[in-house]
Design an enzyme around this catalytic site. Structure first.
Site, mmCIF file in Angstrom:
data_model
loop_
_atom_site.group_PDB
_atom_site.id
_atom_site.type_symbol
_atom_site.label_atom_id
_atom_site.label_comp_id
_atom_site.label_asym_id
_atom_site.label_seq_id
_atom_site.Cartn_x
_atom_site.Cartn_y
_atom_site.Cartn_z
ATOM 1 C CE LYS A 1 -4.461 -1.358 1.970
ATOM 2 N NZ LYS A 1 -5.421 -1.108 3.054
ATOM 3 C CE LYS B 1 -6.124 -8.700 -2.161
ATOM 4 N NZ LYS B 1 -6.035 -8.137 -0.814
ATOM 5 C CE LYS C 1 -14.387 -4.362 0.966
ATOM 6 N NZ LYS C 1 -13.512 -4.199 2.136
HETATM 7 P P1 AMP Z 1 -11.027 -6.155 2.905
HETATM 8 O O1 AMP Z 1 -11.542 -6.060 1.516
HETATM 9 O O2 AMP Z 1 -9.554 -5.930 2.930
HETATM 10 O O3 AMP Z 1 -11.782 -5.345 3.893
HETATM 11 O O4 AMP Z 1 -11.216 -7.683 3.317
HETATM 12 C C1 AMP Z 1 -12.336 -8.228 3.978
HETATM 13 C C2 AMP Z 1 -12.202 -9.745 4.047
HETATM 14 O O5 AMP Z 1 -12.253 -10.300 2.721
HETATM 15 C C3 AMP Z 1 -10.866 -10.218 4.636
HETATM 16 O O6 AMP Z 1 -11.112 -11.364 5.429
HETATM 17 C C4 AMP Z 1 -10.045 -10.581 3.428
HETATM 18 O O7 AMP Z 1 -9.072 -11.554 3.696
HETATM 19 C C5 AMP Z 1 -11.116 -11.121 2.499
HETATM 20 N N1 AMP Z 1 -10.713 -10.968 1.078
HETATM 21 C C6 AMP Z 1 -10.386 -9.804 0.459
HETATM 22 N N2 AMP Z 1 -10.090 -10.020 -0.838
HETATM 23 C C7 AMP Z 1 -10.230 -11.360 -1.048
HETATM 24 C C8 AMP Z 1 -10.073 -12.206 -2.197
HETATM 25 N N3 AMP Z 1 -9.713 -11.719 -3.381
HETATM 26 N N4 AMP Z 1 -10.302 -13.530 -2.035
HETATM 27 C C9 AMP Z 1 -10.680 -14.039 -0.842
HETATM 28 N N5 AMP Z 1 -10.851 -13.299 0.276
HETATM 29 C C10 AMP Z 1 -10.636 -11.971 0.183
#
Ligand code: AMP
Ligand code: TRP
Length: 343
Positions: A118, A200, A203
């Site tokens: 980041k 990956k 978001k």
């Molecule tokens: P975040 O988007 O960083 O707030 O992530 C929220 C949850 O989604 C966390 O548990 C991450 O590990 C999971 N996560 C985010 N991106 C992925 C992805 N591409 N595949 C699987 N899990 C994900």
């Protein structure tokens, strides 16, 4: 707390309100929260303070925070089984973070992959971006959570939370904090981008058309995005760890997670497929079926923002009932004078 509740394993997990929640978040994390919520004592947190570690538009952050609460409820988080709340509503998290900062060596933070990734994307790196995992550790350990269900990318942060809990216990009081375990799903722990299966699904890029399937996308959009998914020049529809075939593998992984089938069953389902075009359409179909009811429930929930706010207020109260006494005890152990202590 009833004795039945207290014998259950405690679960804590969090999700940032910024960016668009996508099927990677759902399959990698949220769906597992929902599936197991009845067997556990759960705290699910919308981590708005974590979102502030990079620049945000204030109005947009406010809008997305409420919207995420509705999405989580629409996904099946049940307030009678799980405490759902907004991180900034419970001040113990930020205070706990400060206290844990005092026992966390800076080198542990500089090594974090997410910090390194980041920080290259930012013009100015905030002190909070480096401190991000300490706030995450406070989130988890102030609740004495045993389990932290997350996607693969968060494993390193949960392991750091373990290290911080252990260090505090070692420095101050043996077994004060429960040392948490990451719980990573067998399927869809790392859903890859549909436009680039070597990266990956994220978001922050979910607004780029073709990268992600967002949970609120309409069926036409989902079909469009899957039809454009990057694959390879072959024809074989099989799981594979060959980087050249990562696109097809990602599609099969998504299908496997959505349908809860075994790899053999999945490959059998596609034995009669006429090439990748067929594969893409069938994966899109199961995903559309999965998200349709979530989108419909979301629309209903968003019609009553006052009800949503009431639920979140109850959640914050329930969360504070656990984390505030833990924080007070932590302060006492560290040598701070508690207000009115001598009375
Ligand atoms: P975040 O988007 O960083 O707030 O992530 C929220 C949850 O989604 C966390 O548990 C991450 O590990 C999971 N996560 C985010 N991106 C992925 C992805 N591409 N595949 C699987 N899990 C994900
Ligand atoms: N850092 C996590 C992510 O980006 C979100 C998060 C914050 C979290 N606090 C947490 C996850 C506590 C699990 C437990 O996905």
């Amino acid at each position: 707390m009833s004795s039945e509740q207290s014998s259950k394993k405690r679960v804590f997990s969090g999700i940032q309100p910024t960016g668009n929640i996508h099927i990677g978040n759902y399959l990698g994390a949220v769906r597992n929260w929902v599936i197991h919520q009845k067997e556990k004592e759960n705290f699910f947190c919308i981590v708005d303070l974590h979102s502030l570690t990079v620049k945000q538009d204030p109005d947009e952050l406010r809008r997305q925070t409420r919207s995420l609460a509705a999405i989580l409820l629409a996904s099946g988080i049940d307030p009678s089984a799980s405490t759902l709340f907004i991180q900034s509503h419970v001040a113990a998290h930020a205070e706990g973070c400060w206290l844990l900062n005092c026992v966390t060596p800076i080198g542990w933070l500089q090594r974090m992959t997410q910090f390194k990734d980041k920080s290259v994307q930012q013009e100015t790196i905030s002190a909070a971006l480096l401190d991000y995992p300490v706030l995450q550790a406070a989130d988890i350990i102030l609740y004495d959570a045993h389990e932290v269900p997350v996607g693969e990318d968060q494993k390193q942060h949960v392991e750091l939370s373990r290290d911080i809990a252990q260090r505090f216990n070692h420095l101050y009081e043996h077994e004060f904090f429960v040392v948490p375990e990451p719980v990573i799903p067998k399927s869809a722990a790392r859903v890859m981008g549909l436009d680039d299966p070597t990266a990956k699904m994220a978001k922050t890029y979910a607004h780029v058309r073709g990268h992600a399937v967002r949970l609120l996308d309409e069926p036409d959009e989902i079909m469009y995005v899957f039809k454009r998914a990057v694959t390879d020049s072959g024809r074989e529809i099989r799981f594979s760890d060959d980087p050249e075939r990562a696109g097809v593998n990602n599609l099969l992984e998504i299908y496997k997670a959505v349908t809860s089938k075994t790899p053999e069953e999945v490959e059998r389902d596609f034995a009669d497929a006429r090439g990748y075009g067929d594969l893409k359409v069938r994966v899109a179909e199961v995903v559309i079926e999965m998200v349709n009811p979530i989108r419909e429930r979301y629309k209903t929930l968003m019609e009553d923002p006052a009800k949503l706010d009431r639920l979140l207020a109850i959640g914050a109260e329930q969360a504070a009932a656990v984390s505030v006494p833990k924080l007070a005890e932590m302060k006492r152990i560290m040598g701070l004078v508690l207000p009115g202590e001598s009375r």
